[in-house]
Design an enzyme around this catalytic site. Sequence first.
Site, short mmCIF file in Angstrom:
data_model
loop_
_atom_site.label_atom_id
_atom_site.label_comp_id
_atom_site.label_asym_id
_atom_site.label_seq_id
_atom_site.Cartn_x
_atom_site.Cartn_y
_atom_site.Cartn_z
N ALA A 196 -7.37 -10.21 4.97
CA ALA A 196 -5.94 -10.08 4.69
C ALA A 196 -5.35 -9.04 5.63
O ALA A 196 -6.09 -8.24 6.22
CB ALA A 196 -5.71 -9.62 3.25
N SER A 243 -4.91 -7.80 -5.97
CA SER A 243 -4.71 -6.36 -5.82
C SER A 243 -3.82 -5.79 -6.91
O SER A 243 -2.87 -6.44 -7.37
CB SER A 243 -4.05 -6.12 -4.46
OG SER A 243 -3.46 -4.84 -4.41
N GLU A 254 -1.63 -3.79 -6.37
CA GLU A 254 -0.27 -3.68 -5.81
C GLU A 254 0.63 -4.79 -6.35
O GLU A 254 1.85 -4.71 -6.24
CB GLU A 254 -0.31 -3.75 -4.28
CG GLU A 254 -0.84 -2.49 -3.60
CD GLU A 254 0.08 -1.28 -3.73
OE1 GLU A 254 1.30 -1.43 -3.59
OE2 GLU A 254 -0.45 -0.18 -3.98
N TYR A 262 3.47 -6.84 1.12
CA TYR A 262 2.04 -7.03 0.85
C TYR A 262 1.82 -7.45 -0.60
O TYR A 262 1.11 -8.42 -0.88
CB TYR A 262 1.30 -5.71 1.15
CG TYR A 262 -0.13 -5.69 0.64
CD1 TYR A 262 -1.15 -6.30 1.35
CD2 TYR A 262 -0.45 -5.05 -0.57
CE1 TYR A 262 -2.46 -6.29 0.87
CE2 TYR A 262 -1.75 -5.03 -1.04
CZ TYR A 262 -2.75 -5.66 -0.32
OH TYR A 262 -4.03 -5.64 -0.80
N ARG A 279 -13.74 3.20 4.44
CA ARG A 279 -12.32 2.87 4.32
C ARG A 279 -11.62 3.16 5.64
O ARG A 279 -11.96 4.13 6.34
CB ARG A 279 -11.73 3.74 3.20
CG ARG A 279 -10.29 3.47 2.87
CD ARG A 279 -10.04 2.07 2.39
NE ARG A 279 -9.14 2.04 1.24
CZ ARG A 279 -8.38 1.00 0.94
NH1 ARG A 279 -8.40 -0.09 1.70
NH2 ARG A 279 -7.60 1.03 -0.13
N GLY A 296 2.71 12.08 3.26
CA GLY A 296 3.99 11.72 2.66
C GLY A 296 4.04 12.03 1.17
O GLY A 296 3.78 13.16 0.76
N ALA A 350 9.79 1.63 -0.33
CA ALA A 350 9.61 1.63 -1.79
C ALA A 350 8.15 1.95 -2.04
O ALA A 350 7.29 1.49 -1.31
CB ALA A 350 9.96 0.26 -2.37
P1 GDP Z 1 -1.87 1.66 -1.39
O1 GDP Z 1 -1.89 2.09 -2.83
O2 GDP Z 1 -2.48 0.32 -1.16
O3 GDP Z 1 -0.54 1.75 -0.76
O4 GDP Z 1 -2.90 2.69 -0.65
P2 GDP Z 1 -2.69 3.94 0.35
O5 GDP Z 1 -4.00 4.65 0.33
O6 GDP Z 1 -2.18 3.50 1.69
O7 GDP Z 1 -1.55 4.84 -0.33
C1 GDP Z 1 -1.70 5.44 -1.58
C2 GDP Z 1 -0.51 6.36 -1.89
O8 GDP Z 1 -0.55 7.51 -1.02
C3 GDP Z 1 0.88 5.74 -1.68
O9 GDP Z 1 1.71 6.09 -2.76
C4 GDP Z 1 1.39 6.41 -0.41
O10 GDP Z 1 2.83 6.53 -0.36
C5 GDP Z 1 0.75 7.79 -0.55
N1 GDP Z 1 0.68 8.53 0.73
C6 GDP Z 1 1.11 9.81 0.95
N2 GDP Z 1 0.88 10.17 2.22
C7 GDP Z 1 0.29 9.12 2.84
C8 GDP Z 1 -0.19 8.92 4.18
O11 GDP Z 1 -0.11 9.77 5.05
N3 GDP Z 1 -0.76 7.69 4.44
C9 GDP Z 1 -0.89 6.71 3.47
N4 GDP Z 1 -1.49 5.55 3.78
N5 GDP Z 1 -0.42 6.88 2.21
C10 GDP Z 1 0.15 8.07 1.89
#
Ligand code: GDP
Length: 332
Positions: free
Chosen positions: A80, A123, A125, A147, A182, A209, A278
Amino acid sequence: MKTALITGVTGQDGSYLADFLVGKGYRVIGMLRRLSLENYGRIEHLADRMELAQGDLLDPTSLETILREYMPDEVYNLAAMSFVPTSWNQPVLTGEFTGLGVTRVLEAIRIVKPDARFYQASSSEMFGSIPETPQNESTRFSPRSPYGVAKVYGHYITVNYRESYGIFACSGILFNHESPRRGLEFFPRKVTDGVARIKLGLSNELRLGNLDARRDWGYAGDYVRAMWLMLQQPEPGDFVIATGESHSGREFVDTAFRHVGLDPAEYVRFDPQLLRPADVDHLVGDASRAKATLGWEPEAGFEELVRLMVDADVERLTRVAAQPGTASIPAV
Ligand code: GDP
């Protein structure tokens, strides 16, 4: 000897599932796309114990050809476009791979090998912004990203082929699952890699973030076992796979820094560029159906997961940094 086909075999889950199925004595066929840069890193250690076949979820003929050649007993669709932020930049491609790709695999199964058992990687999500916690198999979907929307399509087409054609098709609704394999773009691995770099003096900040979102984080090695268990049941079905515990991004960061004896306040910088159009605020799964029917339970807990990921990144970066002539440390 049973034969299993895994799409997305070069990814985190594909590589753990290949390890698991090889260990069970399966003939494992890994499907991969031709890329100009090879990415066999996660399956190199399996080179002489599994076979690779070139195919693409965008190309139905390639899927039918692979099924005809190997006639697999089990097909695991793990391929995916899986990174949520990219799904806003490439929403149509995400729909093609993550959504319609599932139909292409199911069509190939229906035409060539209708008695093959099928696993779809759904997922958490898909739940998106739903206020109901914890989420189970009956919780309404409310996806918050292209996604998530594409995964909802993949989930329902899996249910539909089960109901329409009697295909043994299962959808595993997996909550976030992590490991040292990962991708570095995902939050947990970005954090553990960043912490290891800071610990080793290779970096002095970590830009992140939104740290308020809560996720139900499990260990990928535990989760691939659930995929296999679903296909060994007398009847196909859909299962939530989760730990039942949620933690905020901030807790993940604190746990990782604490493990190496550092204070996150000195190194973590907020970067608004990393905020999403979002976000999903709170995911926590109820896996009681999987426990009752599959006898599945996660083994690794949150603290253990964070520690094993930090340790693996410290070990990897220490090894790379020790090599003579290493001017900059490659990402993976
Ligand atoms: P997701 O749950 O599939 O979106 O998995 P991720 O590991 O990409 O993100 C998990 C959470 O971490 C989300 O709420 C993102 O907004 C938050 N997040 C905060 N900072 C970051 C960053 O620098 N990178 C990513 N990928 N996510 C972040």
